[in-house]
Motif scaffolding. Structure first.
Motif, PDB file in Angstrom:
ATOM      1  N   TYR A   1       0.791  -1.309   0.039  1.00  0.00           N
ATOM      2  CA  TYR A   1      -0.071   0.149   0.080  1.00  0.00           C
ATOM      3  C   TYR A   1       0.828   1.157   0.118  1.00  0.00           C
ATOM      4  N   ASP A   2       0.331   2.250  -0.556  1.00  0.00           N
ATOM      5  CA  ASP A   2       1.012   3.613  -0.629  1.00  0.00           C
ATOM      6  C   ASP A   2       0.559   4.544   0.469  1.00  0.00           C
ATOM      7  N   SER A   3       1.407   4.580   1.511  1.00  0.00           N
ATOM      8  CA  SER A   3       1.046   5.461   2.664  1.00  0.00           C
ATOM      9  C   SER A   3       1.854   6.820   2.507  1.00  0.00           C
ATOM     10  N   THR A   4       1.219   7.893   3.148  1.00  0.00           N
ATOM     11  CA  THR A   4       1.796   8.985   3.419  1.00  0.00           C
ATOM     12  C   THR A   4       1.705   9.501   4.940  1.00  0.00           C
ATOM     13  N   VAL A   5       2.677   9.815   5.591  1.00  0.00           N
ATOM     14  CA  VAL A   5       2.762  10.215   6.984  1.00  0.00           C
ATOM     15  C   VAL A   5       2.735  11.761   7.142  1.00  0.00           C
ATOM     16  N   GLY A   6       2.058  12.312   7.869  1.00  0.00           N
ATOM     17  CA  GLY A   6       2.373  13.685   8.350  1.00  0.00           C
ATOM     18  C   GLY A   6       2.095  13.816   9.926  1.00  0.00           C
ATOM     19  N   PHE A   7       2.256  15.073  10.359  1.00  0.00           N
ATOM     20  CA  PHE A   7       2.029  15.405  11.750  1.00  0.00           C
ATOM     21  C   PHE A   7       1.397  16.572  12.029  1.00  0.00           C
ATOM     22  N   TYR A   8       0.455  16.489  13.116  1.00  0.00           N
ATOM     23  CA  TYR A   8      -0.291  17.502  13.643  1.00  0.00           C
ATOM     24  C   TYR A   8      -0.036  17.786  15.025  1.00  0.00           C
ATOM     25  N   GLN A   9      -0.329  19.287  15.314  1.00  0.00           N
ATOM     26  CA  GLN A   9       0.079  19.653  16.788  1.00  0.00           C
ATOM     27  C   GLN A   9      -1.260  19.229  17.450  1.00  0.00           C
ATOM     28  N   VAL A  10      -0.915  18.856  18.766  1.00  0.00           N
ATOM     29  CA  VAL A  10      -2.124  18.632  19.813  1.00  0.00           C
ATOM     30  C   VAL A  10      -1.627  19.484  21.191  1.00  0.00           C
ATOM     31  N   LEU A  11      -2.420  19.356  22.114  1.00  0.00           N
ATOM     32  CA  LEU A  11      -2.340  20.065  23.263  1.00  0.00           C
ATOM     33  C   LEU A  11      -1.584  19.434  24.454  1.00  0.00           C
ATOM     34  N   ASP A  12      -1.386  17.908  24.213  1.00  0.00           N
ATOM     35  CA  ASP A  12      -0.886  17.101  25.429  1.00  0.00           C
ATOM     36  C   ASP A  12      -0.702  15.745  24.948  1.00  0.00           C
ATOM     37  N   GLN A  13      -0.180  14.845  25.821  1.00  0.00           N
ATOM     38  CA  GLN A  13       0.318  13.514  25.409  1.00  0.00           C
ATOM     39  C   GLN A  13      -0.909  12.830  24.859  1.00  0.00           C
TER      40      GLN A  13
ATOM     41  N   THR B   1     -15.610  12.697  14.169  1.00  0.00           N
ATOM     42  CA  THR B   1     -15.401  13.573  12.834  1.00  0.00           C
ATOM     43  C   THR B   1     -14.830  14.562  13.114  1.00  0.00           C
ATOM     44  N   ARG B   2     -15.222  15.516  14.069  1.00  0.00           N
ATOM     45  CA  ARG B   2     -14.910  16.882  14.228  1.00  0.00           C
ATOM     46  C   ARG B   2     -13.617  16.720  14.673  1.00  0.00           C
ATOM     47  N   TYR B   3     -12.932  15.882  15.572  1.00  0.00           N
ATOM     48  CA  TYR B   3     -11.463  15.721  15.678  1.00  0.00           C
ATOM     49  C   TYR B   3     -10.747  15.462  14.549  1.00  0.00           C
ATOM     50  N   ARG B   4     -11.152  14.624  13.690  1.00  0.00           N
ATOM     51  CA  ARG B   4     -10.251  14.489  12.414  1.00  0.00           C
ATOM     52  C   ARG B   4     -10.313  15.698  11.594  1.00  0.00           C
ATOM     53  N   GLU B   5     -11.230  16.633  11.339  1.00  0.00           N
ATOM     54  CA  GLU B   5     -11.400  17.747  10.638  1.00  0.00           C
ATOM     55  C   GLU B   5     -10.253  18.700  11.504  1.00  0.00           C
ATOM     56  N   LEU B   6     -10.080  18.659  12.637  1.00  0.00           N
ATOM     57  CA  LEU B   6      -9.393  19.779  13.406  1.00  0.00           C
ATOM     58  C   LEU B   6      -7.836  19.185  13.169  1.00  0.00           C
ATOM     59  N   ALA B   7      -7.511  18.163  13.162  1.00  0.00           N
ATOM     60  CA  ALA B   7      -6.283  17.418  13.218  1.00  0.00           C
ATOM     61  C   ALA B   7      -5.704  17.693  11.882  1.00  0.00           C
ATOM     62  N   LEU B   8      -6.596  17.734  10.836  1.00  0.00           N
ATOM     63  CA  LEU B   8      -6.064  17.777   9.528  1.00  0.00           C
ATOM     64  C   LEU B   8      -6.198  19.115   8.792  1.00  0.00           C
TER      65      LEU B   8
ATOM     66  N   ASN C   1      -4.539   3.572  -1.252  1.00  0.00           N
ATOM     67  CA  ASN C   1      -4.908   2.326  -2.022  1.00  0.00           C
ATOM     68  C   ASN C   1      -6.673   2.172  -1.245  1.00  0.00           C
ATOM     69  N   THR C   2      -6.638   2.591   0.040  1.00  0.00           N
ATOM     70  CA  THR C   2      -8.054   2.251   0.713  1.00  0.00           C
ATOM     71  C   THR C   2      -8.735   3.340   0.933  1.00  0.00           C
ATOM     72  N   GLU C   3      -8.036   4.609   0.778  1.00  0.00           N
ATOM     73  CA  GLU C   3      -8.495   6.090   0.982  1.00  0.00           C
ATOM     74  C   GLU C   3      -9.109   6.182   2.706  1.00  0.00           C
ATOM     75  N   GLN C   4      -8.012   5.443   3.527  1.00  0.00           N
ATOM     76  CA  GLN C   4      -8.234   5.529   4.905  1.00  0.00           C
ATOM     77  C   GLN C   4      -7.399   6.451   5.541  1.00  0.00           C
ATOM     78  N   THR C   5      -7.760   7.135   6.521  1.00  0.00           N
ATOM     79  CA  THR C   5      -6.748   8.117   7.244  1.00  0.00           C
ATOM     80  C   THR C   5      -6.868   7.573   8.511  1.00  0.00           C
ATOM     81  N   TYR C   6      -5.676   7.606   9.021  1.00  0.00           N
ATOM     82  CA  TYR C   6      -5.268   6.862  10.538  1.00  0.00           C
ATOM     83  C   TYR C   6      -4.622   7.799  11.319  1.00  0.00           C
TER      84      TYR C   6
END
Length: 273
Positions: free
Chosen positions: A135-147, A171-178, A218-223
């Motif tokens: 599978y073709d995966s792409t990783v990125g990072f997002y800012q969070v407030l704590d561990q 759903t709202r969390y995922r929108e904010l993260a991205l 390949n699966t259009e999934q975001t983890y």
């Protein structure tokens, strides 16, 4: 006896022969007097899943076992082994913990980079990443407030904490993260072809926690880094060393080898901004 606040270096057992070049697959832990380390292994499951409905260690059964220690008197090295062939090496490290140990301090609890101790500094280093997957995966990072991976929702004024996240908030969390406001642009677009090691320099503004996410074309999934946020409720990232993240790219957890994309972040320096 281990001296107070001595760094103990754990050399991780590799999940495969996947290489990250000069990026080490180990971690430094701070161990004080009267503390001890016990290492265990779970087979075919996680400890969280295995512990459901159980009240003591004996009830965990044969899927749980402690690793066996082997060390010589006076030695600064110990080896641990399991019946399945897993082996881990521990080394007493006399040098002071460095920058990578500081930033990885919360990774026993969650796959996050903690740069809060270095606010108002610019971190520099290099990324190393490799892949063992179709599978073709792409990783990125997002800012969070704590561990815990919490995010602030400016519309509702609420803190969305993955450890206590309502299903209606996923759903709202995922929108904010991205969102552009939370994405770390300098740690974006981490992708490579199967078996191809890539290394490149980066710089990152310190002062925040950063958590990984992955998009599987390949699966259009975001983890995301926290199971409660993922649509399958599964952890898709595991720490494979200090600031080294392993991805499981299959929905539902797949084979749980966490080497489908291996990302190592090696911090080298920091300068005031």
């Amino acid at each position: 006896m281990i001296p107070i606040a001595s760094p103990l270096r754990i050399c991780s057992a590799k999940a495969s022969n996947l290489s990250l070049g000069s990026t080490p697959l180990n971690r430094d832990l701070q161990i004080t007097n009267n503390q001890k380390i016990l290492c265990f292994e779970t087979k075919g499951t996680t400890l969280q899943q295995l512990a459901v409905g159980k009240t003591n260690l004996a009830s965990l059964g044969s899927q749980f076992q402690f690793l066996t220690w082997s060390a010589q008197e006076g030695s600064k090295t110990a080896s641990l082994h399991s019946n399945s062939g897993l082996s881990i090496e521990l080394n007493l490290n006399n040098s002071a913990p460095g920058l990578n140990a500081l930033i990885s301090c919360d990774q026993s609890f969650a796959p996050v980079l903690n740069t809060t101790a270095l606010s108002d500094n610019l971190l520099t280093g290099y990324l190393s990443y490799n892949r063992e997957a179709n599978y073709d995966s792409t990783v990125g990072f997002y800012q969070v407030l704590d561990q815990n991976g919490s995010l602030f929702d400016s519309i509702t004024g609420r803190i969305l904490d993955p450890t206590a996240l309502q299903a209606t908030d996923q759903t709202r969390y995922r929108e904010l993260a991205l969102s552009d406001a939370n994405r770390a642009t300098s740690l974006a677009g981490i992708a490579t072809t199967n078996g191809q090691l890539v290394q490149k320099d980066f710089s990152l503004t310190a002062g925040s926690f950063y958590a990984p996410f992955a998009v599987v074309a390949n699966t259009e999934q975001t983890y995301f880094a926290f199971a409660a946020v993922n649509t399958d409720g599964v952890n898709h990232f595991k720490m494979m060393g200090a600031n080294t993240f392993g991805l499981e790219d299959m929905h539902g957890g797949g084979d749980r080898d966490y080497n489908d994309l291996l990302v190592g972040i090696n911090f080298k320096n920091y300068v005031p901004v």
